[in-house]
Design a protein around this motif. Sequence first.
Motif, PDB file in Angstrom:
ATOM      1  N   HIS A  92       0.264   2.097  -2.347  1.00  0.00           N
ATOM      2  CA  HIS A  92      -1.046   2.697  -2.077  1.00  0.00           C
ATOM      3  C   HIS A  92      -1.039   4.204  -2.261  1.00  0.00           C
ATOM      4  O   HIS A  92      -0.019   4.857  -2.062  1.00  0.00           O
ATOM      5  N   LEU A  93      -2.199   4.707  -2.617  1.00  0.00           N
ATOM      6  CA  LEU A  93      -2.465   6.133  -2.737  1.00  0.00           C
ATOM      7  C   LEU A  93      -3.523   6.443  -1.684  1.00  0.00           C
ATOM      8  O   LEU A  93      -4.565   5.794  -1.653  1.00  0.00           O
ATOM      9  N   VAL A  94      -3.237   7.399  -0.788  1.00  0.00           N
ATOM     10  CA  VAL A  94      -4.134   7.705   0.324  1.00  0.00           C
ATOM     11  C   VAL A  94      -4.550   9.170   0.255  1.00  0.00           C
ATOM     12  O   VAL A  94      -3.708  10.057   0.080  1.00  0.00           O
ATOM     13  N   CYS A  95      -5.847   9.411   0.402  1.00  0.00           N
ATOM     14  CA  CYS A  95      -6.368  10.779   0.418  1.00  0.00           C
ATOM     15  C   CYS A  95      -6.112  11.394   1.790  1.00  0.00           C
ATOM     16  O   CYS A  95      -6.462  10.811   2.816  1.00  0.00           O
ATOM     17  N   ARG A  96      -5.510  12.573   1.794  1.00  0.00           N
ATOM     18  CA  ARG A  96      -5.247  13.283   3.056  1.00  0.00           C
ATOM     19  C   ARG A  96      -6.535  13.732   3.740  1.00  0.00           C
ATOM     20  O   ARG A  96      -6.559  13.930   4.944  1.00  0.00           O
ATOM     21  N   GLU A 100      -6.366   3.601  -2.380  1.00  0.00           N
ATOM     22  CA  GLU A 100      -6.415   2.879  -3.656  1.00  0.00           C
ATOM     23  C   GLU A 100      -5.089   2.171  -3.889  1.00  0.00           C
ATOM     24  O   GLU A 100      -4.031   2.643  -3.450  1.00  0.00           O
ATOM     25  N   ASP A 101      -5.151   1.056  -4.585  1.00  0.00           N
ATOM     26  CA  ASP A 101      -3.937   0.329  -4.948  1.00  0.00           C
ATOM     27  C   ASP A 101      -3.217   1.032  -6.091  1.00  0.00           C
ATOM     28  O   ASP A 101      -3.847   1.612  -6.975  1.00  0.00           O
ATOM     29  N   VAL A 102      -1.890   0.982  -6.051  1.00  0.00           N
ATOM     30  CA  VAL A 102      -1.040   1.462  -7.129  1.00  0.00           C
ATOM     31  C   VAL A 102      -0.095   0.314  -7.444  1.00  0.00           C
ATOM     32  O   VAL A 102       0.637  -0.157  -6.571  1.00  0.00           O
ATOM     33  N   ASP A 103      -0.153  -0.162  -8.672  1.00  0.00           N
ATOM     34  CA  ASP A 103       0.709  -1.285  -9.033  1.00  0.00           C
ATOM     35  C   ASP A 103       2.175  -0.890  -8.932  1.00  0.00           C
ATOM     36  O   ASP A 103       2.527   0.289  -8.933  1.00  0.00           O
ATOM     37  N   TRP A 117       0.556  10.274  -1.238  1.00  0.00           N
ATOM     38  CA  TRP A 117      -0.452  11.080  -0.551  1.00  0.00           C
ATOM     39  C   TRP A 117      -1.001  12.143  -1.482  1.00  0.00           C
ATOM     40  O   TRP A 117      -0.276  12.684  -2.307  1.00  0.00           O
ATOM     41  N   GLY A 118      -2.259  12.446  -1.335  1.00  0.00           N
ATOM     42  CA  GLY A 118      -2.889  13.487  -2.131  1.00  0.00           C
ATOM     43  C   GLY A 118      -4.330  13.652  -1.690  1.00  0.00           C
ATOM     44  O   GLY A 118      -4.683  13.299  -0.569  1.00  0.00           O
TER      45      GLY A 118
END
Length: 157
Positions: free
Chosen positions: A96-100, A106-109, A136-137
């Motif tokens: 997963h990619l999570v907004c700080r 969002e999913d990340v394969d 994270w970003g």
Amino acid sequence: MTVPDGQAAAEAAVVLRSAGLRVTGPRRSVLVWLARHPHSTAEAVRTGVCAELGSVSHQAVYDVLAACVAAGLVRSIQPAGHPARFERRVADNHHHLVCRGCGRTEDVDCLAGSAPCLAPGEDHRFAVDEAEIIFWGRCPACSAAFPAPRTGTERES
């Protein structure tokens, strides 16, 4: 393509039965909601289920989520500093990619290879079957609203 509500509810009932869970309105509604709204918080799930069924208690939603997680029908993602999020995508080892800023997830394969995507340098004799990575970003909206402060290390062009 969106599946009609009746068909989605019927598919959720099959999934519940196959996992040995009793089919109830809240369970069906939670699975249908999560199929259409991945990475939802328990509160978002409750709001969505209430819109369909009327009043459903917080505890009922938490109980349904717990039962579905235990049965392997739902995955719980718990990024530090953010409420737990739930999704139906359980059959693979994605990340997963999570907004700080806003918590958008969002999913990340998988990074490479088969599950687990990454092997630890030392497994301490554990039988590793999953690697959970959270990137994270800031999402585009948060990046535009709150530009990162200059650190003084950037080069001037």
